[in-house]
Design a protein around this motif. Structure first.
Motif, short mmCIF file in Angstrom:
data_model
loop_
_atom_site.label_atom_id
_atom_site.label_comp_id
_atom_site.label_asym_id
_atom_site.label_seq_id
_atom_site.Cartn_x
_atom_site.Cartn_y
_atom_site.Cartn_z
N ILE A 31 -0.28 19.41 6.23
CA ILE A 31 0.61 20.26 5.43
C ILE A 31 0.73 21.64 6.08
N GLU A 32 1.92 22.23 5.97
CA GLU A 32 2.17 23.54 6.57
C GLU A 32 1.32 24.63 5.92
N LYS A 33 1.25 24.62 4.60
CA LYS A 33 0.46 25.63 3.89
C LYS A 33 -0.40 24.92 2.85
N VAL A 34 -1.70 25.02 3.01
CA VAL A 34 -2.68 24.35 2.16
C VAL A 34 -2.66 24.96 0.75
N PRO A 35 -2.92 24.16 -0.31
CA PRO A 35 -3.07 24.74 -1.65
C PRO A 35 -4.20 25.78 -1.63
N VAL A 36 -4.04 26.80 -2.44
CA VAL A 36 -5.02 27.89 -2.44
C VAL A 36 -5.91 27.77 -3.68
N TYR A 37 -7.21 27.60 -3.44
CA TYR A 37 -8.19 27.50 -4.51
C TYR A 37 -8.57 28.91 -4.97
N LEU A 38 -8.91 29.02 -6.24
CA LEU A 38 -9.32 30.28 -6.83
C LEU A 38 -10.44 30.92 -6.02
N GLY A 39 -10.24 32.15 -5.56
CA GLY A 39 -11.24 32.85 -4.76
C GLY A 39 -11.01 32.74 -3.26
N CYS A 40 -10.02 31.97 -2.86
CA CYS A 40 -9.73 31.79 -1.42
C CYS A 40 -8.45 32.52 -1.01
N GLU A 41 -7.92 33.35 -1.88
CA GLU A 41 -6.63 33.99 -1.63
C GLU A 41 -6.62 34.89 -0.39
N GLU A 42 -7.78 35.41 -0.01
CA GLU A 42 -7.86 36.34 1.13
C GLU A 42 -7.77 35.63 2.48
N GLU A 43 -7.99 34.32 2.50
CA GLU A 43 -7.97 33.57 3.75
C GLU A 43 -6.53 33.46 4.25
N SER A 44 -6.36 33.55 5.57
CA SER A 44 -5.00 33.56 6.10
C SER A 44 -4.57 32.26 6.77
N SER A 45 -5.46 31.61 7.48
CA SER A 45 -5.05 30.40 8.20
C SER A 45 -5.34 29.15 7.36
N ASN A 46 -4.65 28.06 7.68
CA ASN A 46 -4.89 26.80 7.00
C ASN A 46 -6.33 26.35 7.19
#
Length: 156
Positions: free
Chosen positions: A35-50
């Motif tokens: 997938i181009e952009k992975v779902p974002v889990y709560l608390g992982c919003e700061e991560e930039s790369s897949n």
């Protein structure tokens, strides 16, 4: 004459329903590793790369499961069973909600507990994205632990 009206009505309704389907496009199902952009889990919003998002989500899901899983259910296993593995499959939908949960394990009560825990996982803060559109993302979550002397040690 009555037959002609019936045929016209049938054709008209078929045409109307087929046009509805053209405008509404079902979200694509895309594997997590492509997938181009992975779902974002709560608390992982700061991560930039897949890669970082996948790693963060995997870590946070494992921690969540370890905290919520009722290990006392393993008492239903035979005393000879030490290593336990439950495989849970689910989908993260286009809204970031978890559904379509299936669990396979050594005992139905362990499967039921795994499903209960996965149902309690919070929604993703962002869904998976493909071609700029929300997508459905299948996910496999292995739950592994060692049962020794009625205590559980989770494995990663």
């Amino acid at each position: 004459m009555k037959k002609i009206y019936t045929i016209l009505l049938l054709l008209l309704s078929t045409t109307l329903f087929s046009q509805e389907g053209e405008n509404s496009e079902a979200p694509k199902t895309i594997p997590l590793n492509t997938i181009e952009k992975v779902p974002v889990y709560l608390g992982c919003e700061e991560e930039s790369s897949n890669k970082e998002l996948k790693k963060c989500m995997s870590y946070k899901l494992a921690a969540f499961v370890q905290k919520k899983f009722n290990t006392r259910i393993a008492s239903y296993l035979k005393p000879s069973v030490e290593k336990v593995k439950i495989t849970v499959l689910f989908k993260i939908d286009e809204n970031g909600k978890i559904g379509n949960i299936i669990a396979r394990g050594p005992h139905p009560k362990l499967e039921k507990e795994a499903i209960r825990v996965v149902e309690s996982i919070p929604d993703m803060t962002k869904p998976g994205m493909q071609d700029g559109k929300p997508a459905v993302v299948p996910y496999m979550l292995p739950i592994k632990f060692v049962a020794k002397n009625k205590t559980m040690i989770f494995e990663n």
